[in-house]
Design a protein around this motif. Structure first.
Motif, PDB file in Angstrom:
ATOM      1  N   VAL A  14      14.225   1.734   4.909  1.00 29.61           N
ATOM      2  CA  VAL A  14      13.277   1.566   3.800  1.00 29.61           C
ATOM      3  C   VAL A  14      11.925   1.140   4.335  1.00 29.61           C
ATOM      4  CG1 VAL A  14      12.729   0.177   1.766  1.00 29.61           C
ATOM      5  CG2 VAL A  14      15.037   1.094   2.054  1.00 29.61           C
ATOM      6  N   SER A  15      11.904   0.160   5.236  1.00 32.06           N
ATOM      7  CA  SER A  15      10.628  -0.342   5.766  1.00 32.06           C
ATOM      8  C   SER A  15       9.882   0.740   6.532  1.00 32.06           C
ATOM      9  CB  SER A  15      10.877  -1.554   6.675  1.00 32.06           C
ATOM     10  OG  SER A  15      11.500  -2.604   5.977  1.00 32.06           O
ATOM     11  N   GLY A  16      10.595   1.413   7.441  1.00 33.93           N
ATOM     12  CA  GLY A  16       9.941   2.458   8.226  1.00 33.93           C
ATOM     13  C   GLY A  16       9.391   3.567   7.357  1.00 33.93           C
ATOM     14  N   THR A  17      10.153   3.967   6.354  1.00 33.44           N
ATOM     15  CA  THR A  17       9.712   5.058   5.485  1.00 33.44           C
ATOM     16  C   THR A  17       8.492   4.646   4.669  1.00 33.44           C
ATOM     17  OG1 THR A  17      11.989   5.875   5.346  1.00 33.44           O
ATOM     18  CG2 THR A  17      10.448   6.641   3.664  1.00 33.44           C
ATOM     19  N   CYS A  18       8.491   3.434   4.151  1.00 33.13           N
ATOM     20  CA  CYS A  18       7.352   2.977   3.350  1.00 33.13           C
ATOM     21  C   CYS A  18       6.103   2.780   4.209  1.00 33.13           C
ATOM     22  CB  CYS A  18       7.711   1.697   2.609  1.00 33.13           C
ATOM     23  SG  CYS A  18       8.881   1.934   1.253  1.00 33.13           S
ATOM     24  N   PHE A  19       6.269   2.315   5.434  1.00 29.19           N
ATOM     25  CA  PHE A  19       5.122   2.234   6.345  1.00 29.19           C
ATOM     26  C   PHE A  19       4.553   3.634   6.603  1.00 29.19           C
ATOM     27  CE2 PHE A  19       6.731  -1.962   8.238  1.00 29.19           C
ATOM     28  CZ  PHE A  19       5.760  -2.708   7.590  1.00 29.19           C
ATOM     29  N   ALA A  20       5.427   4.611   6.791  1.00 32.36           N
ATOM     30  CA  ALA A  20       4.963   5.984   7.014  1.00 32.36           C
ATOM     31  C   ALA A  20       4.265   6.525   5.780  1.00 32.36           C
ATOM     32  CB  ALA A  20       6.150   6.885   7.394  1.00 32.36           C
ATOM     33  N   GLU A  21       4.797   6.227   4.614  1.00 34.17           N
ATOM     34  CA  GLU A  21       4.194   6.704   3.369  1.00 34.17           C
ATOM     35  C   GLU A  21       2.773   6.176   3.191  1.00 34.17           C
ATOM     36  OE1 GLU A  21       4.193   8.582  -0.541  1.00 34.17           O
ATOM     37  OE2 GLU A  21       5.255   8.906   1.356  1.00 34.17           O
ATOM     38  N   SER A  22       2.470   5.015   3.786  1.00 36.27           N
ATOM     39  CA  SER A  22       1.123   4.447   3.676  1.00 36.27           C
ATOM     40  C   SER A  22       0.200   4.921   4.791  1.00 36.27           C
ATOM     41  CB  SER A  22       1.180   2.914   3.669  1.00 36.27           C
ATOM     42  OG  SER A  22       1.631   2.418   4.909  1.00 36.27           O
ATOM     43  N   PRO A  49      17.553   4.732  -4.743  1.00 40.24           N
ATOM     44  CA  PRO A  49      16.729   5.636  -5.554  1.00 40.24           C
ATOM     45  C   PRO A  49      15.346   5.862  -4.958  1.00 40.24           C
ATOM     46  CG  PRO A  49      17.901   4.096  -6.967  1.00 40.24           C
ATOM     47  CD  PRO A  49      18.153   3.650  -5.553  1.00 40.24           C
ATOM     48  N   GLY A  50      14.978   7.115  -4.792  1.00 38.27           N
ATOM     49  CA  GLY A  50      13.653   7.485  -4.296  1.00 38.27           C
ATOM     50  C   GLY A  50      13.536   7.568  -2.791  1.00 38.27           C
ATOM     51  N   ALA A 156      14.422  -1.128  -3.928  1.00 34.64           N
ATOM     52  CA  ALA A 156      13.795  -1.488  -2.658  1.00 34.64           C
ATOM     53  C   ALA A 156      12.436  -0.823  -2.459  1.00 34.64           C
ATOM     54  CB  ALA A 156      14.722  -1.125  -1.504  1.00 34.64           C
ATOM     55  N   ILE A 157      12.291   0.419  -2.893  1.00 34.76           N
ATOM     56  CA  ILE A 157      11.008   1.111  -2.711  1.00 34.76           C
ATOM     57  C   ILE A 157       9.907   0.392  -3.478  1.00 34.76           C
ATOM     58  CG2 ILE A 157       9.782   3.287  -2.954  1.00 34.76           C
ATOM     59  CD1 ILE A 157      12.041   3.379  -0.907  1.00 34.76           C
TER      60      ILE A 157
END
Length: 456
Positions: A14-22, A49-50, A156-157
């Motif tokens: 979750v953390s890695g994906t959200c950092f990438a999304e930003s 979810p998401g 979490a997202i």
């Protein structure tokens, strides 16, 4: 920024994906080659979810990569997050072998100054010990910081993108500013970025979870007391929740908490206290109350059937420890299944996401149903364990036709007891005043009744 996240479990992915999304370039590392291969194929190892959509988009656009090559990932990054598991050890404390092993590998891979951030939940003092262990391996300068996660499974997202606060523990102000820059896109609504010592940051995570778990065990104990005195915990909850000092959050009675965090973290705090010769009476009680609460539905069901329990069939709605996840770690449903099987009860189960994980444990000992109504067929009772939204407004006429006997044990208090009795169900919730079904049905058969009072 160039980020490496070591560990592709719940927190790491979750953390890695959200950092990438930003907009950051992120490499997610895991030692399990099969997991990395599946992630590259778009197969997500957890249900959140998401998350699948975000992983797919950022992998496609090149901002998110997956590898087993830790050394190369460290070299290519400015900040390295450690997000490996810290399971409960045999002594009740956190097992830190994964953290130590990863820290040593990072130290051996350093080619220049880096910021190492512990994202895993770790006991107080882990930051200092990791820095000591790494310094024994390398002469290259580095910083070790702590950045506890506050992610709720199932949300979490949103929690990562819109945090209540971001907590970092650092030794040097420059490291704090670097992490403030990284988290800047997530703090645009002026949510606080709290900088403190690593020891305080490590403790913050545990204290937060201990308080939330305490609220759950408290309301569950009060619910059992309400039931013993024919009071209704839902009415009591409204009576106390409007007090601004108390509020409503985490004061929902049920069958106890589970998951990967609360049980493990409560026991870790107990272990930390004992290691310093301090009592942990409240946390010990919270854990005892919660484990006992997982048996509440067992007692209700076996008490209802008595000597005739053997050979009965019970349908179970909800297997995950909470909705919107497939996580069954420490789940109350497992306690219920084990007890009913031991009593000779047949079991039919449904859960929107957790069935594959439960099947790995029980195999063909229980019957798995793709639909909630399918689980009810020829069942002598229904037990509701997890409050998935699709269970909140079912067709009660269909339910009463499918069940062999109209009995519901509601571990999440989803329904109105009076309305259920009026529809012909024998209904037991958690901490709810008993409703005389026969008296209610008699009242409806002999007099015109105003149905307004049945509204939730």
């Amino acid at each position: 920024m160039k980020i490496t996240v070591i560990g592709t479990g719940y927190v790491g992915l979750v953390s890695g994906t959200c950092f990438a999304e930003s907009g950051n370039d992120v490499i997610c590392v895991d030692k399990v080659e099969d997991k990395i291969t599946k992630l590259e194929q778009g197969i997500i190892p957890i249900y959140e979810p998401g998350l699948s959509e975000l992983v797919h988009r950022n992998f496609r656009d090149g901002r998110l990569r997956f590898t087993t090559d830790l050394a190369t990932a460290v070299i290519e990054s400015d900040i390295v997050f450690i997000a490996v598991g810290t399971p409960q050890g045999d002594d009740g404390g956190a097992d830190l072998r994964g953290v130590w092993a990863v820290g040593e590998r990072i130290a051996r891979s350093l080619d220049g100054p880096k910021i190492i951030v512990i994202k895993s939940t770790v006991p107080v003092g882990t930051n200092a010990e990791l820095a000591r262990r790494m310094a024994a391996v390398t002469d290259i300068p580095f910083d070790v910081a702590n950045n506890p996660e506050f992610l709720k499974e199932g949300a979490a997202i949103d929690d990562f993108n819109k945090p209540d606060r971001v907590v970092v523990g650092v030794r040097r102000p420059e490291v704090g500013e670097r992490l403030r820059e990284l988290y800047g896109p997530f703090l645009r609504t002026d949510r606080p970025f709290l900088v403190m010592t690593p020891e305080s940051a490590e403790m913050t995570k545990y204290v937060a979870n201990c308080l939330l778990a305490t609220k759950i065990s408290f309301i569950n104990e009060m619910a059992n007391l309400c039931e013993a005195f024919n009071a209704d915990i839902n009415e009591v909850r409204r009576g106390i929740g409007h007090d601004q000092r108390i509020g409503f959050s985490f004061l929902f009675p049920g069958v106890g908490y589970g998951g990967s965090c609360f049980p493990k973290d409560i026991r870790a705090v107990i272990h930390m206290a004992q290691s310093r010769g301090l009592p942990a009476r409240m946390m010990e009680s919270v854990d005892v109350v919660n484990e006992a609460q997982k048996d509440v539905l067992v007692h209700k069901i076996l008490g209802h059937f008595g000597d005739e329990a053997k050979g009965k069939t019970v349908a179970i709605w909800g297997l995950a420890f909470k909705p919107r996840t497939d996580d069954i770690r420490e789940a109350p449903s497992l306690v219920l299944i084990d007890a009913l099987l031991k009593a000779g009860v047949s079991i039919r189960v449904h859960d929107p996401e957790a069935i594959p994980n439960v099947r790995e444990i029980y195999g063909d000992k229980i019957i798995y149903c793709d639909r909630p109504y399918g689980a009810l067929e020829q069942a002598d009772a229904l037990a509701i364990v997890t409050e998935w939204n699709e269970f909140r407004n079912p067709d009660f006429d269909v339910m009463i036709r499918l069940l062999r006997s109209p009995v519901i044990f509601d571990g999440r208090n989803l329904y109105n007891p009076t309305k259920m009795a009026a529809q012909g169900f024998v209904y037991q919730g958690i901490g709810r005043a008993r409703v005389d079904r026969d008296a209610i049905l008699q009242a409806f058969s002999t007099a015109e009744t105003d149905w307004q009072f049945l509204r939730d």
